[in-house]
Scaffold this motif. Structure first.
Motif, PDB file in Angstrom:
ATOM      1  N   GLU A  35      -8.265   8.452  -0.053  1.00  0.00           N
ATOM      2  CA  GLU A  35      -8.873   8.992   1.256  1.00  0.00           C
ATOM      3  C   GLU A  35      -9.332  10.530   1.165  1.00  0.00           C
ATOM      4  OE1 GLU A  35      -7.122   6.093   4.829  1.00  0.00           O
ATOM      5  OE2 GLU A  35      -6.608   7.992   4.696  1.00  0.00           O
ATOM      6  N   ARG A  80      -2.612   6.359  -0.903  1.00  0.00           N
ATOM      7  CA  ARG A  80      -3.727   6.035   0.182  1.00  0.00           C
ATOM      8  C   ARG A  80      -4.610   7.278   0.739  1.00  0.00           C
ATOM      9  NH1 ARG A  80      -4.259   6.767   5.456  1.00  0.00           N
ATOM     10  NH2 ARG A  80      -1.990   6.922   5.561  1.00  0.00           N
ATOM     11  N   ARG A  81      -3.463   8.091   1.044  1.00  0.00           N
ATOM     12  CA  ARG A  81      -3.922   9.415   1.588  1.00  0.00           C
ATOM     13  C   ARG A  81      -5.024  10.006   0.214  1.00  0.00           C
ATOM     14  NH1 ARG A  81       1.242   9.963   3.967  1.00  0.00           N
ATOM     15  NH2 ARG A  81       1.845  11.019   1.931  1.00  0.00           N
ATOM     16  N   GLU A 113      -2.346  -0.068  -4.123  1.00  0.00           N
ATOM     17  CA  GLU A 113      -1.186  -1.090  -4.098  1.00  0.00           C
ATOM     18  C   GLU A 113      -0.811  -1.150  -5.197  1.00  0.00           C
ATOM     19  OE1 GLU A 113      -3.769  -4.319  -2.564  1.00  0.00           O
ATOM     20  OE2 GLU A 113      -4.184  -3.614  -0.625  1.00  0.00           O
ATOM     21  N   LEU A 123       0.874  -1.234  -0.058  1.00  0.00           N
ATOM     22  CA  LEU A 123       0.056  -0.076   0.091  1.00  0.00           C
ATOM     23  C   LEU A 123       1.019   1.300  -0.057  1.00  0.00           C
ATOM     24  CD1 LEU A 123      -2.788   1.029   0.267  1.00  0.00           C
ATOM     25  CD2 LEU A 123      -2.619   1.048   2.633  1.00  0.00           C
ATOM     26  N   HIS A 124       0.826   1.987  -0.987  1.00  0.00           N
ATOM     27  CA  HIS A 124       1.540   3.179  -1.090  1.00  0.00           C
ATOM     28  C   HIS A 124       0.755   4.309  -0.198  1.00  0.00           C
ATOM     29  CE1 HIS A 124       3.552   6.741  -2.991  1.00  0.00           C
ATOM     30  NE2 HIS A 124       4.332   6.098  -3.656  1.00  0.00           N
ATOM     31  N   GLU A 125       1.617   4.871   0.641  1.00  0.00           N
ATOM     32  CA  GLU A 125       0.952   5.714   1.693  1.00  0.00           C
ATOM     33  C   GLU A 125       0.522   6.925   1.111  1.00  0.00           C
ATOM     34  OE1 GLU A 125       0.087   5.175   4.838  1.00  0.00           O
ATOM     35  OE2 GLU A 125       0.657   3.096   4.279  1.00  0.00           O
ATOM     36  N   GLU A 126       1.149   7.697   0.319  1.00  0.00           N
ATOM     37  CA  GLU A 126       0.652   8.756  -0.248  1.00  0.00           C
ATOM     38  C   GLU A 126      -0.572   8.552  -1.361  1.00  0.00           C
ATOM     39  OE1 GLU A 126       2.213  12.790  -3.230  1.00  0.00           O
ATOM     40  OE2 GLU A 126       3.717  10.994  -2.592  1.00  0.00           O
TER      41      GLU A 126
END
Length: 263
Positions: free
Chosen positions: A100, A96-97, A129, A91-94
């Protein structure tokens, strides 16, 4: 460095949707003095997509892949890219943000409060992902990013999203290639000629000029136009004019009837 295009989706191969990416990518590249080296169409077959990407990752090509990066069961491109490189999906954090933030924005516009833990919203996070080490390609339409792995760039199948994302890649990561290699083209219409009769001339031109490609586009004609062949040369500008003069001289030696193409 060759530029390639992969277009993914059963809907293209079945004819349910007409591909728009190929002509647009050709246009985007031409505006920057670049050209497409190859293109492939693939259905939603994870094994074939993986095998294709494994082959193209082994090259130094710049590759744009359109389609299949969503989170529905028929989207396999993210997983295939990871499998082709032998990397895990993470999961790529940026990313994901970004998703969201999009969920919250859509909920607010509808006058609702977003539940980020709702099953449908957790499912949407799968669109962030990617294979480990991927970087993001910004999506100006809805902020749900595409991803890059080396010189492979993966964007959605929707033209309204894909095309500005491809432009961003070209202008951000490959601006050094723009107009680096100027190209020229000259051609004539050769009337009522057989390609076989012109082939020796074409072969001689390509042998004599290393920076030139000869092209032949035959037409069977119709009620308004006689049978003809558009015969021409393209490539390095400093060779095109000389090669074109040689082509015309060769046609004269064959006593061929020819004229400039319309326009």
């Amino acid at each position: 460095m060759t530029i390639g295009l992969i277009i993914i989706g059963d809907e293209i191969l079945s004819g349910k949707r007409v591909d728009q990416h190929f002509p647009k990518v050709v246009q985007l590249l031409a505006a920057r003095g670049l050209q497409l080296g190859w293109a492939e169409y693939l259905g939603d077959d994870p094994e074939r997509i993986t095998a294709t990407l494994r082959r193209t990752f082994a090259t130094s090509d710049i590759v744009f892949s359109c389609g299949g990066i969503g989170a529905t069961p028929d989207d396999h491109t993210r997983q295939a890219a990871a499998a082709a490189l032998g990397r895990p999906l993470v999961l790529h954090e940026e990313g994901r943000r970004n998703i969201e933030q999009r969920i919250v924005q859509v909920a607010r516009e509808a006058g609702k409060e977003a539940d980020l833990n709702a099953p449908e919203n957790l499912q949407r996070l799968k669109m962030a992902e990617f294979a480990a080490g991927a970087s993001l390609i910004p999506n100006p339409y809805n902020n749900v990013a595409g991803f890059a792995l080396g010189t492979h760039y993966f964007v959605p199948g929707f033209p309204v999203m894909a095309w500005p994302m491809i432009e961003w890649v070209l202008d951000t990561h490959h601006a050094d290639l723009h107009n680096r290699e100027a190209r020229a083209e000259r051609s004539v219409l050769v009337w009522e000629a057989a390609e076989s009769a012109l082939t020796p001339l074409m072969e001689a031109l390509e042998s004599a000029f290393a920076g030139i490609k000869v092209f032949s586009l035959p037409s069977v004609g119709d009620a308004h136009t006689r049978r003809h062949i558009e015969l021409g040369v393209k490539g390095a500008p400093d060779q095109v004019e000389v090669a074109f003069a040689r082509l015309c001289a060769g046609l004269d030696a064959l006593h061929a009837e020819y004229s400039p193409p319309p326009g």
